[in-house]
Design an enzyme around this catalytic site. Structure first.
Site, mmCIF file in Angstrom:
data_model
loop_
_atom_site.group_PDB
_atom_site.id
_atom_site.type_symbol
_atom_site.label_atom_id
_atom_site.label_comp_id
_atom_site.label_asym_id
_atom_site.label_seq_id
_atom_site.Cartn_x
_atom_site.Cartn_y
_atom_site.Cartn_z
ATOM 1 N N ASP A 133 52.126 30.077 59.546
ATOM 2 C CA ASP A 133 53.049 30.966 58.828
ATOM 3 C C ASP A 133 53.207 32.268 59.603
ATOM 4 O O ASP A 133 52.335 32.637 60.387
ATOM 5 C CB ASP A 133 52.478 31.336 57.453
ATOM 6 C CG ASP A 133 52.542 30.182 56.461
ATOM 7 O OD1 ASP A 133 53.038 29.099 56.823
ATOM 8 O OD2 ASP A 133 52.075 30.384 55.325
ATOM 9 N N GLN A 162 60.982 34.777 61.654
ATOM 10 C CA GLN A 162 61.735 35.328 60.517
ATOM 11 C C GLN A 162 63.040 35.958 61.003
ATOM 12 O O GLN A 162 63.030 36.847 61.846
ATOM 13 C CB GLN A 162 60.884 36.402 59.828
ATOM 14 C CG GLN A 162 59.558 35.885 59.295
ATOM 15 C CD GLN A 162 58.492 36.963 59.255
ATOM 16 O OE1 GLN A 162 58.395 37.785 60.169
ATOM 17 N NE2 GLN A 162 57.676 36.968 58.214
ATOM 18 N N ARG A 183 59.501 26.943 62.737
ATOM 19 C CA ARG A 183 60.095 26.964 61.398
ATOM 20 C C ARG A 183 60.828 28.299 61.257
ATOM 21 O O ARG A 183 60.232 29.354 61.432
ATOM 22 C CB ARG A 183 59.037 26.856 60.313
ATOM 23 C CG ARG A 183 59.664 27.033 58.919
ATOM 24 C CD ARG A 183 58.659 27.420 57.874
ATOM 25 N NE ARG A 183 57.621 26.432 57.828
ATOM 26 C CZ ARG A 183 56.356 26.735 57.577
ATOM 27 N NH1 ARG A 183 55.984 27.966 57.363
ATOM 28 N NH2 ARG A 183 55.458 25.786 57.538
ATOM 29 N N LYS A 186 63.952 33.353 56.493
ATOM 30 C CA LYS A 186 64.571 34.690 56.507
ATOM 31 C C LYS A 186 63.504 35.790 56.555
ATOM 32 O O LYS A 186 63.694 36.812 57.193
ATOM 33 C CB LYS A 186 65.453 34.854 55.272
ATOM 34 C CG LYS A 186 66.696 33.969 55.329
ATOM 35 C CD LYS A 186 67.666 34.282 54.210
ATOM 36 C CE LYS A 186 68.780 33.249 54.193
ATOM 37 N NZ LYS A 186 69.681 33.413 53.044
ATOM 38 N N GLY A 187 62.377 35.599 55.854
ATOM 39 C CA GLY A 187 61.317 36.623 55.849
ATOM 40 C C GLY A 187 61.098 37.150 54.447
ATOM 41 O O GLY A 187 62.061 37.397 53.722
ATOM 42 N N ALA A 188 59.823 37.322 54.083
ATOM 43 C CA ALA A 188 59.502 37.578 52.675
ATOM 44 C C ALA A 188 58.693 38.850 52.433
ATOM 45 O O ALA A 188 58.233 39.067 51.332
ATOM 46 C CB ALA A 188 58.726 36.373 52.133
ATOM 47 N N THR A 229 65.014 27.098 54.437
ATOM 48 C CA THR A 229 65.865 27.943 53.593
ATOM 49 C C THR A 229 66.380 27.136 52.408
ATOM 50 O O THR A 229 66.507 25.917 52.491
ATOM 51 C CB THR A 229 67.070 28.513 54.377
ATOM 52 O OG1 THR A 229 67.815 29.384 53.519
ATOM 53 C CG2 THR A 229 68.000 27.438 54.906
ATOM 54 N N HIS A 230 66.684 27.872 51.308
ATOM 55 C CA HIS A 230 67.321 27.246 50.141
ATOM 56 C C HIS A 230 68.777 27.667 50.069
ATOM 57 O O HIS A 230 69.432 27.476 49.055
ATOM 58 C CB HIS A 230 66.615 27.688 48.855
ATOM 59 C CG HIS A 230 65.135 27.640 48.957
ATOM 60 N ND1 HIS A 230 64.377 28.727 49.312
ATOM 61 C CD2 HIS A 230 64.277 26.613 48.798
ATOM 62 C CE1 HIS A 230 63.101 28.392 49.357
ATOM 63 N NE2 HIS A 230 63.009 27.113 49.048
ATOM 64 N N ARG A 292 57.997 35.230 45.555
ATOM 65 C CA ARG A 292 59.002 34.277 45.040
ATOM 66 C C ARG A 292 59.912 34.965 44.008
ATOM 67 O O ARG A 292 61.103 34.733 43.962
ATOM 68 C CB ARG A 292 58.339 33.056 44.380
ATOM 69 C CG ARG A 292 57.432 32.230 45.257
ATOM 70 C CD ARG A 292 58.117 31.511 46.404
ATOM 71 N NE ARG A 292 58.475 32.267 47.558
ATOM 72 C CZ ARG A 292 57.654 32.633 48.575
ATOM 73 N NH1 ARG A 292 56.402 32.316 48.548
ATOM 74 N NH2 ARG A 292 58.112 33.305 49.605
HETATM 75 P P1 FDA Z 1 67.984 33.412 49.978
HETATM 76 O O1 FDA Z 1 66.906 34.328 49.549
HETATM 77 O O2 FDA Z 1 69.269 33.988 50.465
HETATM 78 O O3 FDA Z 1 68.262 32.413 48.792
HETATM 79 C C1 FDA Z 1 69.335 31.494 48.807
HETATM 80 C C2 FDA Z 1 69.382 30.845 47.436
HETATM 81 O O4 FDA Z 1 68.229 30.020 47.261
HETATM 82 C C3 FDA Z 1 69.335 31.843 46.273
HETATM 83 O O5 FDA Z 1 70.618 32.302 45.923
HETATM 84 C C4 FDA Z 1 68.702 31.003 45.185
HETATM 85 O O6 FDA Z 1 69.676 30.172 44.595
HETATM 86 C C5 FDA Z 1 67.719 30.135 45.936
HETATM 87 N N1 FDA Z 1 66.402 30.742 46.003
HETATM 88 C C6 FDA Z 1 65.818 31.368 47.040
HETATM 89 N N2 FDA Z 1 64.566 31.778 46.739
HETATM 90 C C7 FDA Z 1 64.369 31.421 45.455
HETATM 91 C C8 FDA Z 1 63.284 31.572 44.551
HETATM 92 N N3 FDA Z 1 62.137 32.186 44.907
HETATM 93 N N4 FDA Z 1 63.429 31.079 43.309
HETATM 94 C C9 FDA Z 1 64.551 30.453 42.909
HETATM 95 N N5 FDA Z 1 65.613 30.286 43.731
HETATM 96 C C10 FDA Z 1 65.529 30.759 44.978
HETATM 97 N N6 FDA Z 1 58.489 33.700 54.685
HETATM 98 C C11 FDA Z 1 57.732 34.397 55.570
HETATM 99 O O7 FDA Z 1 57.910 35.622 55.707
HETATM 100 N N7 FDA Z 1 56.769 33.753 56.299
HETATM 101 C C12 FDA Z 1 56.569 32.407 56.220
HETATM 102 O O8 FDA Z 1 55.702 31.867 56.912
HETATM 103 C C13 FDA Z 1 57.380 31.665 55.316
HETATM 104 N N8 FDA Z 1 57.236 30.302 55.189
HETATM 105 C C14 FDA Z 1 58.173 29.594 54.471
HETATM 106 C C15 FDA Z 1 58.168 28.199 54.522
HETATM 107 C C16 FDA Z 1 59.176 27.486 53.889
HETATM 108 C C17 FDA Z 1 59.185 25.984 53.983
HETATM 109 C C18 FDA Z 1 60.200 28.174 53.170
HETATM 110 C C19 FDA Z 1 61.312 27.436 52.494
HETATM 111 C C20 FDA Z 1 60.175 29.541 53.084
HETATM 112 C C21 FDA Z 1 59.171 30.272 53.719
HETATM 113 N N9 FDA Z 1 59.149 31.666 53.660
HETATM 114 C C22 FDA Z 1 58.341 32.357 54.540
HETATM 115 C C23 FDA Z 1 59.988 32.407 52.669
HETATM 116 C C24 FDA Z 1 61.311 32.864 53.263
HETATM 117 O O9 FDA Z 1 61.105 33.914 54.166
HETATM 118 C C25 FDA Z 1 62.278 33.369 52.175
HETATM 119 O O10 FDA Z 1 61.714 34.484 51.535
HETATM 120 C C26 FDA Z 1 62.646 32.329 51.121
HETATM 121 O O11 FDA Z 1 62.808 31.066 51.685
HETATM 122 C C27 FDA Z 1 63.971 32.738 50.413
HETATM 123 O O12 FDA Z 1 65.015 32.815 51.338
HETATM 124 P P2 FDA Z 1 66.165 31.704 51.475
HETATM 125 O O13 FDA Z 1 66.298 31.378 52.915
HETATM 126 O O14 FDA Z 1 65.911 30.574 50.596
HETATM 127 O O15 FDA Z 1 67.520 32.445 51.133
#
Ligand code: FDA
Length: 310
Positions: A133, A162, A183, A186-188, A229-230, A292
């Site tokens: 990660d 990220q 992998r 976007k970043g959390a 990504t979702h 989350r």
């Molecule tokens: P975005 O946040 O733009 O969301 C797009 C859509 O997806 C939203 O409109 C919603 O519909 C849905 N969605 C997204 N998150 C949701 C939630 N929590 N609950 C409900 N619906 C949601 N980050 C990091 O910094 N280090 C890491 O190592 C990882 N590892 C990792 C592994 C995997 C397999 C995933 C999928 C994600 C991570 N992340 C991560 C988290 C990542 O950085 C990010 O914060 C989340 O994936 C949310 O971003 P999205 O790309 O989904 O897009």
């Protein structure tokens, strides 16, 4: 960054809040939406369901970060070694994903490297792969350094990048000659403004550019991208790219979190796209859970509903 997101990410770092919130029943009820259980048994059972009922592979992660002793890091490592063995024994299509701070990164790069080395060697002997990660920005350099060391020993290791970080494009260029497994997410985390792209539109566009760079037929042999990504729009754009460029289907997979965007997950499986779902488990779920919530304000409404229902 929105005010709500800032508050939730600050809450993720609060020990005071963590110690209280983890005991509140309505919080425990709402966390179950994203996590099938706290134990490895529950997580492995969820992997089996993902495989048999939903047609996806899985990635397992034991929640926890920033340990205070090497003994704790050794125990986490032993837990992951046992998990890799169980995955093989139970013939599950599952991999593991680890946070280096859980393997002792704060306590010394070399101690962490030794633990990572053990995991990658075990994964290699079980024909599996270990994902690393990416945590907050202060860990990016040591994480890349340890990934490089591990990658020099074995190809059975991948690392997260990220797209919200300005530096990620340069990091990817530097890593590409390795033909790496990356992998992309976007970043959390809550980061200093100067280090991250200022708007969601730019983070999304950077995501697209970085993913396309790895999907390009000219990317070095072995390059693999986990599209984590979702984001329905990004998924659609990247699928169109894959089709237009004729990218090799073994060079990518979609990766999503357990319980999030289930209809999109089902659609990808129905349309025969490779998909893995990340299943988290463990007792130390609070910071991860707050991240989350920060990702989607509607999740806070869901928590409130659980509060009222309780
Ligand atoms: P975005 O946040 O733009 O969301 C797009 C859509 O997806 C939203 O409109 C919603 O519909 C849905 N969605 C997204 N998150 C949701 C939630 N929590 N609950 C409900 N619906 C949601 N980050 C990091 O910094 N280090 C890491 O190592 C990882 N590892 C990792 C592994 C995997 C397999 C995933 C999928 C994600 C991570 N992340 C991560 C988290 C990542 O950085 C990010 O914060 C989340 O994936 C949310 O971003 P999205 O790309 O989904 O897009």
């Amino acid at each position: 960054m929105s005010l709500m997101r800032s508050v939730l990410l600050a809450g993720a770092e609060s020990v005071w809040l963590r110690e209280r919130a983890m005991r509140w029943p309505f919080v425990r009820r709402s966390v179950s939406r994203f996590m099938p259980g706290e134990t490895a048994d529950e997580a492995l059972a969820a992997c089996r369901r993902q495989q048999e009922q939903h047609g996806t592979g899985a990635i397992l992660t034991h929640l926890g970060e920033n340990l205070s002793s090497l003994a704790e890091a050794d125990a986490v490592t032993a837990g992951y070694l046992a998990l890799i063995d169980r995955i093989a024994k139970e013939e599950l299509d599952a991999q593991v994903s680890v946070k280096l701070t859980q393997l002792g990164l704060d306590l010394g790069v070399d101690a962490c490297d030794r633990n990572l080395q053990q995991l990658v060697a075990r994964a290699e002997s079980r024909s599996n792969i270990v994902w690393i990660d990416m945590e907050s920005t202060k860990y990016v350099d040591p994480t890349i350094e340890l990934f490089r060391r591990a990658r020099a020993r074995s190809p059975r290791v991948g690392m997260c990048l990220q797209s919200y970080l300005r530096r990620s494009a340069a990091d990817l260029e530097a890593l590409l000659p390795l033909g790496p497994a990356i992998r992309l997410v976007k970043g959390a985390y809550r980061e200093p403004p100067g280090l991250v792209l200022p708007s969601k539109a730019e983070v999304d566009e950077n995501y697209f550019r970085l993913a396309v760079r790895m999907l390009h037929p000219d990317a070095p042999k072995g390059t693999f991208v986990g599209i984590g990504t979702h984001d329905r729009r990004l998924v659609g754009r990247l699928r169109a790219e894959v089709a237009a460029r004729g990218s090799d289907r073994s060079s990518y997979e979609f990766e999503m979190l357990y319980g999030i965007q289930r209809p999109l997950q089902a659609q990808l499986v129905a349309e025969r796209e490779p998909l893995r779902v990340l299943v988290s488990y463990g007792e130390f779920w609070f910071p991860w859970y707050m991240r989350r919530l920060a990702e989607r304000p509607a999740n806070v409404l869901f928590v409130m509903k659980n509060l009222l229902a309780g």
